[in-house]
Design a protein around this motif. Structure first.
Motif, PDB file in Angstrom:
ATOM      1  N   PHE A 195      -4.322  -1.304  -6.598  1.00  0.00           N
ATOM      2  CA  PHE A 195      -5.777  -1.304  -6.558  1.00  0.00           C
ATOM      3  C   PHE A 195      -6.316  -1.056  -7.963  1.00  0.00           C
ATOM      4  O   PHE A 195      -5.898  -0.117  -8.643  1.00  0.00           O
ATOM      5  CB  PHE A 195      -6.306  -0.213  -5.620  1.00  0.00           C
ATOM      6  N   LEU A 204     -11.917   1.649  -7.084  1.00  0.00           N
ATOM      7  CA  LEU A 204     -12.352   2.248  -5.832  1.00  0.00           C
ATOM      8  C   LEU A 204     -13.782   2.741  -6.023  1.00  0.00           C
ATOM      9  O   LEU A 204     -14.088   3.409  -7.013  1.00  0.00           O
ATOM     10  CB  LEU A 204     -11.456   3.434  -5.463  1.00  0.00           C
ATOM     11  N   SER A 214      -6.605   3.574   3.117  1.00  0.00           N
ATOM     12  CA  SER A 214      -6.515   2.110   2.996  1.00  0.00           C
ATOM     13  C   SER A 214      -5.488   1.540   3.971  1.00  0.00           C
ATOM     14  O   SER A 214      -5.681   0.456   4.533  1.00  0.00           O
ATOM     15  CB  SER A 214      -6.178   1.702   1.557  1.00  0.00           C
ATOM     16  N   TYR A 262      -6.550   8.614  -0.520  1.00  0.00           N
ATOM     17  CA  TYR A 262      -7.251   7.325  -0.478  1.00  0.00           C
ATOM     18  C   TYR A 262      -6.299   6.189  -0.089  1.00  0.00           C
ATOM     19  O   TYR A 262      -6.691   5.246   0.599  1.00  0.00           O
ATOM     20  CB  TYR A 262      -7.907   7.031  -1.829  1.00  0.00           C
ATOM     21  N   TYR A 277     -12.223  -0.867  -1.802  1.00  0.00           N
ATOM     22  CA  TYR A 277     -11.090  -0.982  -2.716  1.00  0.00           C
ATOM     23  C   TYR A 277     -10.994  -2.432  -3.206  1.00  0.00           C
ATOM     24  O   TYR A 277     -11.241  -3.365  -2.437  1.00  0.00           O
ATOM     25  CB  TYR A 277      -9.771  -0.679  -2.009  1.00  0.00           C
ATOM     26  N   LEU A 281       0.827  -1.207   0.000  1.00  0.00           N
ATOM     27  CA  LEU A 281       0.000   0.000   0.000  1.00  0.00           C
ATOM     28  C   LEU A 281       0.862   1.257   0.000  1.00  0.00           C
ATOM     29  O   LEU A 281       0.733   2.143   0.846  1.00  0.00           O
ATOM     30  CB  LEU A 281      -0.950  -0.023   1.198  1.00  0.00           C
ATOM     31  N   LEU A 330     -10.781  -4.206   0.405  1.00  0.00           N
ATOM     32  CA  LEU A 330     -10.641  -3.470   1.655  1.00  0.00           C
ATOM     33  C   LEU A 330     -11.837  -2.533   1.770  1.00  0.00           C
ATOM     34  O   LEU A 330     -12.213  -1.889   0.788  1.00  0.00           O
ATOM     35  CB  LEU A 330      -9.359  -2.638   1.663  1.00  0.00           C
TER      36      LEU A 330
END
Length: 216
Positions: free
Chosen positions: A20, A23, A57, A53, A124, A13, A151
């Motif tokens: 990802f 979203l 996460s 964002y 996500y 991340l 997520l």
């Protein structure tokens, strides 16, 4: 999931490693009404949005295992048609593109989430190509499986405090404009769980900012 597995996901991340694919989100007001919904490709976000964002996460995988981050098993009844596990499986498999499913999920949150104020629901979607590792944790150049997961973060949306500010257009000091700002998540989850470096659809990682305020 153990600490090592959580850290393995958290390392992804970061700006140069995050993958990802999508979203989506829904902003809910204090009357439990859906004010706005949105969705799109994560990697096409503007830079400022991307970082914010991504920061949110990260919070869903933070804290201490057994306190802020819990391993939860689904009861058998939730694995049946209409159960929470079945809904989450359908959302993941739809790649967060099915608006009807998303509305069903948002309604489920609204019906059960204990929050008097405004909040933002974020989902996500990611796929992680899990590489085989030797006993001394060296990656071997072959994949064990593709771990496809979601997520979720639920963030309070709060009004900024009253105060004074400089208004350049009028060249005066006056009360500043108050605005609604998205805060760090109060709760969230990882589904499916990442157990033994593999997908476990019968479990999830549940995050809560304050361990004394866990949500049902």
């Amino acid at each position: 999931m153990n600490k090592k597995e959580v850290l393995e996901l958290k390392r992804r991340l970061k700006k140069d490693q995050a993958t990802f694919s999508r979203l989506v989100g829904c902003y809910v007001d204090c009357n439990h009404e859906k004010v706005c919904k949105f969705g799109g490709k994560f990697l096409t976000l503007e830079e400022d949005e991307y970082y914010k964002y991504l920061e949110i996460s990260n919070k869903v995988l933070s804290g201490t295992l057994g306190n802020n981050l819990l391993n939860l098993q689904f009861p058998l009844e939730e694995e049946e048609v209409g159960g929470r596990q079945q809904i989450l499986m359908a959302l993941r498999d739809s790649e967060l593109n099915d608006e009807t499913l998303l509305d069903t999920y948002y309604d489920l949150v609204i019906d059960t989430y204990d929050e008097a104020g405004n909040y933002l629901i974020l989902l996500y979607l990611d796929s992680y190509d899990v590489m085989t590792r030797t006993k001394d944790n060296i990656n071997v150049d072959e994949s064990e499986e593709v771990y496809k997961y979601m997520l979720c973060a639920i963030c309070p949306v709060e009004l900024t405090k009253a105060g004074l500010g400089y208004h350049k257009d009028k060249n005066v000091i006056a009360p500043r404009i108050r605005d609604w700002v998205v805060s760090v998540p109060e709760t969230g989850f990882l589904f499916p769980a990442f157990s033994d470096r593999s997908s476990d659809v019968n479990a999830m990682g549940y995050y809560v900012k304050d361990a004394k305020k866990a949500q049902p």
